[in-house]
Design an enzyme around this catalytic site. Sequence first.
Site, mmCIF file in Angstrom:
data_model
loop_
_atom_site.group_PDB
_atom_site.id
_atom_site.type_symbol
_atom_site.label_atom_id
_atom_site.label_comp_id
_atom_site.label_asym_id
_atom_site.label_seq_id
_atom_site.Cartn_x
_atom_site.Cartn_y
_atom_site.Cartn_z
ATOM 1 C CG ASN A 60 -3.615 2.877 7.039
ATOM 2 O OD1 ASN A 60 -3.645 2.369 6.098
ATOM 3 N ND2 ASN A 60 -2.702 3.112 7.768
ATOM 4 C CG HIS A 99 -0.807 -0.993 2.103
ATOM 5 N ND1 HIS A 99 -1.939 -0.677 2.886
ATOM 6 C CD2 HIS A 99 0.216 -0.125 3.161
ATOM 7 C CE1 HIS A 99 -1.792 0.048 3.883
ATOM 8 N NE2 HIS A 99 -0.324 0.271 4.023
#
Length: 487
Positions: free
Chosen positions: A127, A53
């Site tokens: 997510n 990320h």
Amino acid sequence: MSKILTTESGAPVADNQNSASAGEYGPLLIQDQQLLEKLARFNRERIPERVVHARGSGAYGYFEVTDEVARYTRAGFLSEVGKRTEVFLRFSTVAGNLGASDAVRDPRGFAVKFYYTEEGNYDLVGNNTPVFFIKDPIKFPDFIHSQKRDPYTGVQEADNVWDFWAHSPASTHQITWLFGDRGIPASYRHMNGYGSHTYQWVNADGDAYWVKYHFKTNQGIRCLDGAQAAETVGGDADSHQRDLHQAIERGVFPSWTLYVQLMPVAEAADYRFNPFDLTKVWPHIDYPLVKVGRLVLNRNPENVFAEVEQAAFSPNNFVPGTGPSPDKMLQGRLFAYADAQRYRLGVNHTQLPVNAPRATEAANYGRDGYMAANSAGRGKNYEPNSYDGPAQTGDVLATPVAVAGHTGTYTTPAHTKDDDFFQAGELYRLMSAGERTRLIDNIAGFLAQVSRDDVVEKNLAHFHAADEEYGARLAAAVAKLRAGDES
């Protein structure tokens, strides 16, 4: 003879597939050296960007409760209709580095920090897909290694990606999501967000529910196909960042409607599949969506480094009325996320403005360390003490989970319909003819690059197990592409 897998100290590893738990269904154990060593070492592999990320964008806004849910949870920020809570939302890609392009085929992070004024911050780290590739956190470093740059060639290798998936049949559902039409969002504004994991809610009477979060975009779903994505990346590698920032600057504030699915705790044991399995979704026909509220982003950060790069999230940041579940992946993340931030930003990262709680100050006996801004002066640094220092409340945040059995590593017992493929098949059969064709083309184009026939065959077997047509069409498409390469 194959080599024996060992710990960093050279001790042989008995089980590298399953984390140690308190009984077959119980929470994970801190005594599991292999789990903690793998996660802690993995968190320290890169300096200074996030290991995963890394490429992210963020914005501030608010969450407003629009529907009554206090009968399900005593969480204060959900206590009454009309209540607003300030939030910070960080979007991200998963596998790319800090300078990677936005419009790529990759899951998107959707992490929300609720600056809950009465009882601290609540972090929901999810997510844009409701499922994931693996079930057990002990495999997370292996999974990410297979997706990242190869240590020899320095680029992502199809051999590594598909070899891992060949040995991970539970990935089939998420692969079907990722290579389908929603695999490349057109922007962060035009995708959904999911808590993905199962969490716990507890109401004022002590009644507990398992809960899944669904943030539905109010802008509508918009995605890119492979050709559109390549064109976008070539024209503007920062397309998602630019779109989000400019929309907010124009006063076009993106928003999402939050729904939850709620399962009474007692129903989990006999549900037809393991409800804590991150590779599966709960069918809406069993647990319909319950509307909660609206999330709106209306303010850009003043400084991307200070507020987006230094934003730190941990799914272990709960508030009263919320808590964890026996979801093994969640249990691992409860440790790994906070530990990654301690390594990346330092032990005092919670004192940074973007991470600090609003209105109430953190009150504990943590002291010193790099960049300590709040030293607590001459206050005592031990507890209990006789000087009116902060004291425990005795009130638990969530409901305890019963455990039974012996400590050890376990494969979670199967429920009546607990195979790795049926939901991938159901997702395939829900797709239109055009969606199926694009899915086949997307997977085949990548899988055909694999050099080993046995790895290709293992993966094709997974898709056959999900749906015979799915597997047969994919096998034909891969064979055609490989034949073309050979000619």
